[in-house]
Design a protein around this motif. Structure first.
Motif, PDB file in Angstrom:
ATOM      1  N   ASN A 172       0.719  -1.207  -0.003  1.00  0.00           N
ATOM      2  CA  ASN A 172      -0.093  -0.068  -0.113  1.00  0.00           C
ATOM      3  C   ASN A 172       0.947   1.131  -0.070  1.00  0.00           C
ATOM      4  N   THR A 173       1.467   1.353  -1.196  1.00  0.00           N
ATOM      5  CA  THR A 173       2.612   2.511  -1.088  1.00  0.00           C
ATOM      6  C   THR A 173       1.985   3.929  -1.136  1.00  0.00           C
ATOM      7  N   ALA A 174       0.636   4.119  -1.731  1.00  0.00           N
ATOM      8  CA  ALA A 174       0.099   5.407  -1.611  1.00  0.00           C
ATOM      9  C   ALA A 174      -0.204   5.944   0.115  1.00  0.00           C
ATOM     10  N   SER A 175      -0.790   4.891   0.831  1.00  0.00           N
ATOM     11  CA  SER A 175      -0.961   5.057   2.162  1.00  0.00           C
ATOM     12  C   SER A 175       0.391   5.387   2.951  1.00  0.00           C
ATOM     13  N   ALA A 176       1.469   4.628   2.433  1.00  0.00           N
ATOM     14  CA  ALA A 176       2.522   5.005   3.071  1.00  0.00           C
ATOM     15  C   ALA A 176       3.031   6.262   2.807  1.00  0.00           C
ATOM     16  N   ARG A 177       3.005   6.858   1.627  1.00  0.00           N
ATOM     17  CA  ARG A 177       3.625   8.075   1.284  1.00  0.00           C
ATOM     18  C   ARG A 177       2.674   9.148   2.188  1.00  0.00           C
ATOM     19  N   ILE A 178       1.704   8.928   2.283  1.00  0.00           N
ATOM     20  CA  ILE A 178       0.858  10.019   3.025  1.00  0.00           C
ATOM     21  C   ILE A 178       1.044   9.920   4.380  1.00  0.00           C
ATOM     22  N   ALA A 179       1.491   8.611   5.064  1.00  0.00           N
ATOM     23  CA  ALA A 179       1.978   8.711   6.375  1.00  0.00           C
ATOM     24  C   ALA A 179       3.592   9.407   6.595  1.00  0.00           C
ATOM     25  N   VAL A 180       4.301   9.033   5.592  1.00  0.00           N
ATOM     26  CA  VAL A 180       5.460   9.968   5.595  1.00  0.00           C
ATOM     27  C   VAL A 180       5.361  11.187   5.354  1.00  0.00           C
ATOM     28  N   ASP A 181       4.687  11.715   4.715  1.00  0.00           N
ATOM     29  CA  ASP A 181       4.238  13.216   4.240  1.00  0.00           C
ATOM     30  C   ASP A 181       3.755  14.052   5.491  1.00  0.00           C
TER      31      ASP A 181
END
Length: 223
Positions: A172-181
């Motif tokens: 789930n790379t999109a959710s991971a990107r949101i978390a890191v952002d």
């Protein structure tokens, strides 16, 4: 941080606190004090508020998603009775001190588009977890990022939670990107961490400490 990338493809972050089932004795045991779920702005276009019985259409739409019922207590087969029971479970989480459950609602027409929760099961050990989901209608508008940013800042600054964590499937790379952002750090992989459907799934864990310093352009340490 600026909301640079759309969140349309993302799938929800698994809900680590499904709440007590109907056959448990949770209501018979003394527990934490009841919580009051506040209403909060999540940017200019969305608000977070307590669940209402008027949110049954949101439960219906979520029940039709292929993934949301696997990782939450959304009923996999919709009925008004099952949806009403779901809403009552959200109220019970606050009433029993288990956590804060929010509906994510679009401001201009009051249409609910998703949910986010702050779960306090492990708060005596100094940590809490966040889970969220969004129906297709709410995706691609930056709302997931805004909701996560809002709950994260509130938990760290206003509630003084020492540590927040998210559990996200590795694909789930999109959710991971949101978390890191929002400021979370990828901390590792938990093998076979959570039951999803009929199998155990690995989860990547993302954490954010109250002592980490600036996150999302603002200091997070509570005073």
């Amino acid at each position: 941080m600026a909301d640079r990338k759309p969140d349309a493809p993302h799938k929800p972050a698994p809900d680590p606190d499904p709440g007590p089932g109907p056959d448990t004795d949770a209501d018979a045991r003394p527990g934490p004090d009841p919580l009051t779920v506040p209403s909060m702005s999540a940017g200019p276009d969305f608000v977070l508020r307590p669940w209402e019985m008027s949110d049954l259409p949101l439960v219906r739409e979520a029940a039709q998603d292929s993934y949301i019922p696997l990782i939450t207590t959304i009923p996999p087969r919709y009925s008004d009775q099952a949806a009403e029971a779901f809403v009552r479970r959200q109220w019970d989480r606050a009433a029993t001190g288990a956590g804060y459950s929010f509906a994510i609602v679009r401001s201009r027409d009051r249409r609910p588009v998703g949910a986010i929760g702050l779960w306090l099961r492990d708060l005596p050990e100094g940590r809490a977890s966040i889970g969220y989901w969004m129906v297709p209608y709410g995706r691609g508008q930056g709302v997931t990022r805004a909701a996560l940013r809002t709950v994260t800042g509130w938990a760290l600054r206003d509630l003084g939670v020492p540590r927040l964590q998210l559990f996200i499937e590795p694909w789930n790379t999109a959710s991971a990107r949101i978390a890191v952002d929002v400021g979370y750090r990828h901390e590792g992989l938990l093998r076979g961490w959570q039951q999803v459907g009929d199998e155990r799934r690995d989860m990547a864990v993302y954490g954010l400490l109250n002592s980490d310093g600036p996150a999302d352009g603002r200091a997070v340490t509570a005073h």
